[in-house]
Design a protein around this motif. Structure first.
Motif: not given
Length: 603
Positions: A331-343, A380-394
């Motif tokens: 799963n390529l989502a492993a390379d995404q930025l998702q800002l909920d991890n630490n929370g 925390w104020d960065r753009s990210e791929n989000g909870i649904w792991e959208i590959r096309e945008r942050q």
């Protein structure tokens, strides 16, 4: 309408099997969950492979059920003259699958009923197998691991009205010797032992006071399903045991979920804590802290069972049940930025403390907790791929901001418990800053709703309910209430094109729709079928705001659409009650157990 049959599910903390009502084993990965699926007919009926029990005639399904509140599965099938009852189980922590068979002759004449096994491994150019059979023992070697199997039958001739016993054993290992050692150990295992294991484990769970027996069984079944997704060796919790099961019919959303998402693992660990099952939760957080980077972050939103990156590959000669492609493993989502991890981790650790009062656990990981919160403070104020792991945008997802708020508040609570007053105040100030931004930037005045992100053209998205769940807004917040009112509107159907769905905005030129699809709730207003997770999240919203009748309707929708064994995939079709996506899904079951627990508490 009755619930539909689908697959039975059992496992041993290392891998799992899906068992069809005709006794066919249609999904199994060796030597562990994220290995290549040696049997995968549940995904690909043509090339997926299976292990079939044969008895001269085709087997007709009668019923499938669990033996009480356990993961021991009983399946009954029949031929013109035989009734065959199979009891399937995998002893916990052992490399075994065992099927105890009872074969009854219902007819008036003696029947020759030789049972045999037909093992057909998954056929792809990506993976090759060697098979052999000697001394009544079959063997399949895939270059990485070995599966051995045999059937032991008491006798083949059955007089009228009599019953004989038989046993099927599968064992696996990294070598033929390891698999054979496991096979030899099967004689010391019994269904009674497996039943006792599950009853003893479940005895620690909190009881629920629920009048509806179906609800009560859904609670226990969900907890039992979640345990099967806990990896005994490392403490990881998997999102699901399967890979690339199509999320929608004829679509391309075919993802591999046999990994440890920090988000899904936290959801599950939190629910297990609430339900009194703390050992699995603690082991998950210990697993997560072993993966934390030196700067306090988690490099990936998901990890393999032992903490690696699950590189993605496409298997070109496999497809889903309706020809869905591509089939992906990894799963390529492993390379995404998702800002909920630490929370997720920090909030989960705080909840674990609230349920266990284990201050030593907080002290043990305080340095890592502090690094995690401070990393979130910087990012925390960065753009990210989000909870649904959208590959096309942050983008600036409201859910990610809400989880940043949760990270700071939970971190401050932990700091306060440990006497770190100045640090607690610094993090509470950060939480207040995030809250102010969400309230201003997250509200879309034109749409009259909190949207998925700060973008003006963002869709409605169920994940904004995190604003309530984590305390950014109160239960009586009028703007969130208006958002939910819009969510409850029917969802316009996406435009169909040949071979799938268009990626263009199907709502161009008209007002966007809501999230309600025939009574189920979608995750956002471009979706094709409902999710169990959003449907139960909306039920939680109504429960928190006092509308128990609407909450009940949504819970009933999910339970009625679950399988006849009360198992749930990721998506469901509210009219046909079909399951879509990987199966069973951790977040479907943790949310079900959680809301039923919350419903049962005093008002």
């Amino acid at each position: 309408m009755e619930r539909r049959s689908y697959y039975g599910f059992t496992g041993n903390g290392e891998t799992a099997v899906l068992i069809h009502p005709t006794l066919s084993i249609d999904w199994m990965c060796i030597p562990r969950f994220d290995g290549f699926p040696i049997f995968a007919k549940a995904l690909d009926p043509l090339n997926g492979g299976k292990l079939v029990l044969s008895a001269m005639e085709p087997l007709q399904p009668v019923r499938q059920q669990y033996l009480g509140r356990t993961n021991v599965l009983q399946t009954e099938v029949k031929t013109s003259s035989l009734t065959i009852t199979a009891v399937d189980y995998m002893p916990w922590g052992k490399k075994l699958f065992i099927r105890d068979l009872s074969v009854q002759n219902r007819g008036q004449e003696k029947v020759d009923a030789p049972l045999c096994l037909q093992a057909v491994p998954t056929q792809t150019s990506v993976h090759t197998y060697e098979t052999d059979e000697a001394d009544g023992i079959g063997s399949i070697r895939d270059g990485i691991s070995v599966l051995v199997y045999r059937i032991e039958q008491e006798k083949s001739a059955i007089p009228p009205g009599e019953t004989i016993s038989a046993r099927v054993v599968l064992a696996y290992g990294n070598t033929k010797e390891e698999a054979m050692t496991a096979l030899a150990s099967a004689g010391g295992e019994s269904a009674e032992d497996a039943i006792a294991f599950w009853e003893n484990w479940l005895a620690a769970a909190r009881e629920v006071q629920l009048e509806d027996p179906g609800w009560k069984e859904a609670y226990w079944r969900s907890l039992l399903a979640l345990k099967l997704l806990c990896v005994e060796q490392t403490g990881a919790i998997l999102a699901a045991p399967t890979a690339s099961f199509p999320a929608v019919p004829h679509g391309g959303d075919n993802w591999d979920y046999r990994y440890a998402w920090l988000r899904d693992g936290y959801y599950t660990a939190h629910t297990l804590d609430l339900c009194g099952l703390h050992a699995e939760s603690r082991r998950f957080y210990e697993y997560a802290f072993r993966l934390q980077e030196a700067d306090g972050s988690w490099r990936q939103p998901l990890y393999t069972i032992d903490g690696d990156n699950p590189a993605e590959m496409v298997v070109p000669d496999m497809a889903g049940p309706n020809g869905e492609r591509p089939v992906r493993f990894g799963n390529l989502a492993a390379d995404q930025l998702q800002l909920d991890n630490n929370g997720n981790i920090v909030h989960g650790v705080w909840c674990h403390y609230r349920e266990t009062d284990d201050k030593a656990f907080l002290q043990q990981y305080w340095t890592q907790i502090k690094k995690a919160v401070d990393w979130q403070l910087q990012n925390w104020d960065r753009s990210e791929n989000g909870i649904w792991e959208i590959r096309e945008r942050q983008d600036h997802w409201l859910h990610g901001k809400a989880m940043s708020y949760a990270c700071f508040e939970a971190g401050a609570n932990i700091a306060q418990v440990l006497g770190e007053t100045a640090t607690a105040q610094r993090w509470r100030d950060a939480a207040a800053q995030v809250k102010r931004q969400i309230i201003v930037e997250g509200w879309n005045e034109k749409r009259g709703a909190y949207l998925q992100s700060y973008s003006a053209d963002a869709p409605l998205d169920i994940s904004v309910l995190a604003l309530l769940f984590y305390g950014v807004v109160e239960a009586d917040d009028p703007k969130l209430a208006e958002t939910v009112r819009k969510m409850e509107q029917p969802l316009f159907r996406p435009l169909q094109v040949s071979g799938g769905y268009t990626t263009a905005d199907p709502f161009a030129g008209r007002e966007k729709g809501g999230l309600n699809i025939s009574g189920g709730i979608a995750r956002y207003d471009y979706a094709h079928v409902p999710f169990y997770l959003p449907t139960i999240w909306l039920a939680r919203y109504y429960l928190l705001t006092g509308n128990r009748q609407r909450a009940k309707e949504l819970i009933d929708t999910c339970i009625s659409c679950a399988t006849d064994l009360l198992l749930m995939a990721e998506h469901f079709h509210p009219r046909t009650r079909e399951q879509w996506g990987n199966f069973p899904q951790a977040f479907s079951h943790e949310e079900m157990a959680r809301i039923l627990l919350e419903w049962s508490r005093p008002r």
